[in-house]
Design an enzyme around this catalytic site. Structure first.
Site, PDB file in Angstrom:
ATOM      1  N   LYS A 107       0.835  -1.186   0.000  1.00 19.39           N
ATOM      2  CA  LYS A 107       0.000   0.000   0.000  1.00 19.39           C
ATOM      3  C   LYS A 107       0.876   1.245   0.000  1.00 19.39           C
ATOM      4  O   LYS A 107       1.823   1.351   0.792  1.00 19.39           O
ATOM      5  CB  LYS A 107      -0.915   0.009   1.219  1.00 19.39           C
ATOM      6  CG  LYS A 107      -2.008  -1.051   1.172  1.00 19.39           C
ATOM      7  CD  LYS A 107      -3.028  -0.764   0.085  1.00 19.39           C
ATOM      8  CE  LYS A 107      -4.163  -1.771   0.108  1.00 19.39           C
ATOM      9  NZ  LYS A 107      -5.204  -1.472  -0.902  1.00 19.39           N
ATOM     10  N   LYS A 214     -13.278  -8.144  -7.685  1.00 21.86           N
ATOM     11  CA  LYS A 214     -13.650  -8.650  -6.367  1.00 21.86           C
ATOM     12  C   LYS A 214     -15.083  -9.153  -6.433  1.00 21.86           C
ATOM     13  O   LYS A 214     -15.959  -8.475  -6.976  1.00 21.86           O
ATOM     14  CB  LYS A 214     -13.501  -7.555  -5.305  1.00 21.86           C
ATOM     15  CG  LYS A 214     -12.067  -7.055  -5.172  1.00 21.86           C
ATOM     16  CD  LYS A 214     -11.933  -5.898  -4.203  1.00 21.86           C
ATOM     17  CE  LYS A 214     -10.472  -5.443  -4.107  1.00 21.86           C
ATOM     18  NZ  LYS A 214     -10.287  -4.264  -3.252  1.00 21.86           N
TER      19      LYS A 214
END
Length: 325
Positions: A107, A214
């Site tokens: 991240k 997703k």
């Protein structure tokens, strides 16, 4: 079979599970688990999502709990380690929770941090996984085009597999992809797929080299498979910080894809400080099994949400289910 709200509420349990490391701005992950004829399923849109966006998550949960699975092409999925926006010194401890993973997603562009911190974190991950490891970064839309170009230049020496959602809009993705094309850095789209009114717009615009999909946000396994088929781009299946039940949904989506070139972001149970099962889908030897998850009543009791949070989720479930009708 269309599940009624009474069908859903008959077995619904709300859980609140602490995270090992603060991630995506939260310290605990809340979810609703309930059981359909096909097995346990999960409804866990993030708190800030409105009912309209959350409806796709419920559609996915109902599909996984009440429908047969599509044809599967594999029984195991390679997964990446996920490194939150931690200090560089904390990287080895995070990676220890992902045994055998050959790929790491880091991240970056965290609010309140600076590029030098991203570079230090990415450098620490590259050092830990070695030159043969695969390293991808995820900015979660938090750069503008100029910031993205500068950051990609700074991070490119660490041999990036791809940069995920560096900018927010399809137009910005087109521009940054053109600017860094000479560097041979691939651009992946996530939010531009799962949060878009038209999830195929990014592919039609030539704004990405691959798509991150997703199961829950896209309305379920079949809906996500349809998007992947129409997009015609390589696919990475990822999760939304789900319990092992939600991860199982993602694993079955990954297993149903005819081609799966990349490791998937389905190892995130390693970021949770608990789970709803005695046999969680934690990464082992760099991957997870494709299987249904049996929920353990004792774990549901252990992580049961407060009465106030339970009431909040049940009310949200009722409102969202009404939208599906």
């Amino acid at each position: 079979m269309q599940a009624t709200i009474e069908d859903v509420l008959a077995t619904a349990r709300v859980v609140s599970i602490p995270l090992r490391v603060r991630f995506r701005g939260i310290d605990t992950r809340e979810a609703v688990l309930f059981r359909g004829p096909a097995g346990w399923t999960e409804f866990s849109p993030f708190i800030e999502y409105d009912d309209t966006e959350s409806a796709a998550w419920l559609r996915a949960a109902l599909d996984f709990g009440w429908s047969d699975l599509p044809e599967l092409h594999r029984d195991r999925i390679g997964v990446n380690a996920t490194v939150p926006a931690v200090h560089a010194a904390d990287v080895p401890a995070v990676l220890e929770r992902f045994p055998g993973c050959r790929t790491a997603k880091v991240k970056v562009a965290e609010r309140g941090q600076v590029l030098a911190e991203d570079v230090a974190r990415v450098a620490a991950v590259r050092h830990a996984i070695g030159p043969e490891g695969r390293l991808r970064v995820d900015a979660n839309t938090n750069w503008n085009v100029d910031e993205a170009e500068r950051a990609i230049h700074a991070l490119a020496p660490y041999d990036l597999e791809y940069v995920e959602q560096p900018c927010a809009t399809v137009e910005e993705l087109v521009e940054i992809r053109e600017r860094v094309a000479y560097m041979d850095v691939a651009i992946a789209a996530d939010e531009s797929v799962r949060k878009a009114s038209d999830p195929l717009a990014v592919a039609r615009a030539g704004a990405a080299d691959l798509l991150v999909v997703k199961a829950q946000p896209l309305g379920g396994i079949r809906a996500a498979l349809g998007i992947a088929r129409e997009a015609g781009l390589p696919i990475v299946v990822s999760s939304a910080l789900d319990t092992s039940v939600g991860i199982s949904m993602g694993a079955h989506l990954a297993a149903a894809l005819p081609d799966l070139e990349y490791d998937c972001g389905l190892g995130t149970t390693a970021l949770l400080a608990g789970d709803v099962t005695q046999a969680p889908l934690d990464p082992v030897d760099g991957g997870i099994a494709v299987r249904r998850v049996d929920v353990d009543p004792a774990q549901l009791d252990r992580f049961q949400a407060s009465p106030e949070r339970t009431a909040w989720w049940i009310d949200r479930l009722r409102r969202t289910h009404a939208l599906l009708r």
